[in-house]
Design a protein around this motif. Structure first.
Motif, PDB file in Angstrom:
ATOM      1  N   LYS A  14       0.794  -1.218   0.000  1.00 29.47           N
ATOM      2  CA  LYS A  14       0.000   0.000   0.000  1.00 29.47           C
ATOM      3  C   LYS A  14       0.836   1.283   0.000  1.00 29.47           C
ATOM      4  CE  LYS A  14      -3.911  -2.268   2.181  1.00 29.47           C
ATOM      5  NZ  LYS A  14      -4.254  -2.951   0.998  1.00 29.47           N
ATOM      6  N   GLU A  79     -10.517   3.777  -1.799  1.00 26.74           N
ATOM      7  CA  GLU A  79     -11.810   3.740  -2.477  1.00 26.74           C
ATOM      8  C   GLU A  79     -12.903   3.540  -1.446  1.00 26.74           C
ATOM      9  OE1 GLU A  79     -11.429   0.482  -5.167  1.00 26.74           O
ATOM     10  OE2 GLU A  79      -9.777   1.400  -6.245  1.00 26.74           O
ATOM     11  N   SER A 108      -6.771   0.103  -2.126  1.00 23.22           N
ATOM     12  CA  SER A 108      -6.295  -0.861  -3.114  1.00 23.22           C
ATOM     13  C   SER A 108      -4.845  -1.227  -2.845  1.00 23.22           C
ATOM     14  CB  SER A 108      -6.383  -0.269  -4.519  1.00 23.22           C
ATOM     15  OG  SER A 108      -7.695   0.114  -4.807  1.00 23.22           O
ATOM     16  N   ASP A 109      -4.462  -2.421  -3.277  1.00 24.26           N
ATOM     17  CA  ASP A 109      -3.059  -2.817  -3.216  1.00 24.26           C
ATOM     18  C   ASP A 109      -2.344  -2.303  -4.453  1.00 24.26           C
ATOM     19  OD1 ASP A 109      -3.072  -4.205  -0.825  1.00 24.26           O
ATOM     20  OD2 ASP A 109      -3.535  -6.124  -1.762  1.00 24.26           O
TER      21      ASP A 109
END
Length: 140
Positions: A14, A79, A108-109
């Motif tokens: 991340k 998100e 998100s990764d």
């Protein structure tokens, strides 16, 4: 920015560190894109013969979260999602679910090279982010 920005360190799936900071005009909230060059052959304008550059393939987008003089930490985008979004779109009467706070925030990764993570779980794919990948500021 005269020097090309690059990924200097992968903290986790991340977070990354880029090799530019306030010295390069970066600020918290700046959007950066990690790119891969698609070959080394330049695209040429068929009319003028002018070199238009090479094609860039986006590997990921990050948001600058902390700026140092010569480096910056950038995070994967966050998100806001709801597991009920598809139901809500089809059933307006269920909009009360939204009021109950059942939305969740998901980060998100980044698609990083798992061998270069400092203490994270691997996530292997074809367009992995590597230390040394070029980074550009969006809008430039």
């Amino acid at each position: 920015m005269s020097k090309k920005m690059k990924v200097a360190k992968i903290i986790s799936t991340k977070q990354i560190v880029v090799n530019a900071g306030s010295n390069a005009g970066l600020k918290e909230g700046d959007t950066l894109e990690i790119i891969d060059k698609f070959g080394t052959d330049p695209v040429t304008d068929p009319d003028t013969g002018e070199n238009l550059g090479t094609l860039d393939i986006p590997k990921g987008t990050v948001i600058v979260s902390r700026v140092y003089p010569r480096m910056a930490i950038a995070d994967a985008p966050i998100e806001h999602t709801s597991s009920y979004n598809s139901i809500l779109q089809r059933t307006p009467a269920l909009t009360a679910i939204n009021a109950l706070g059942l939305n969740e925030t998901v980060q998100s990764d980044l698609n990083v090279d798992p061998d270069q993570i400092t203490g994270g779980l691997p996530n292997s794919t074809d367009l992995e982010i590597h230390v040394g990948d070029e980074v550009i500021k969006r809008g430039e």
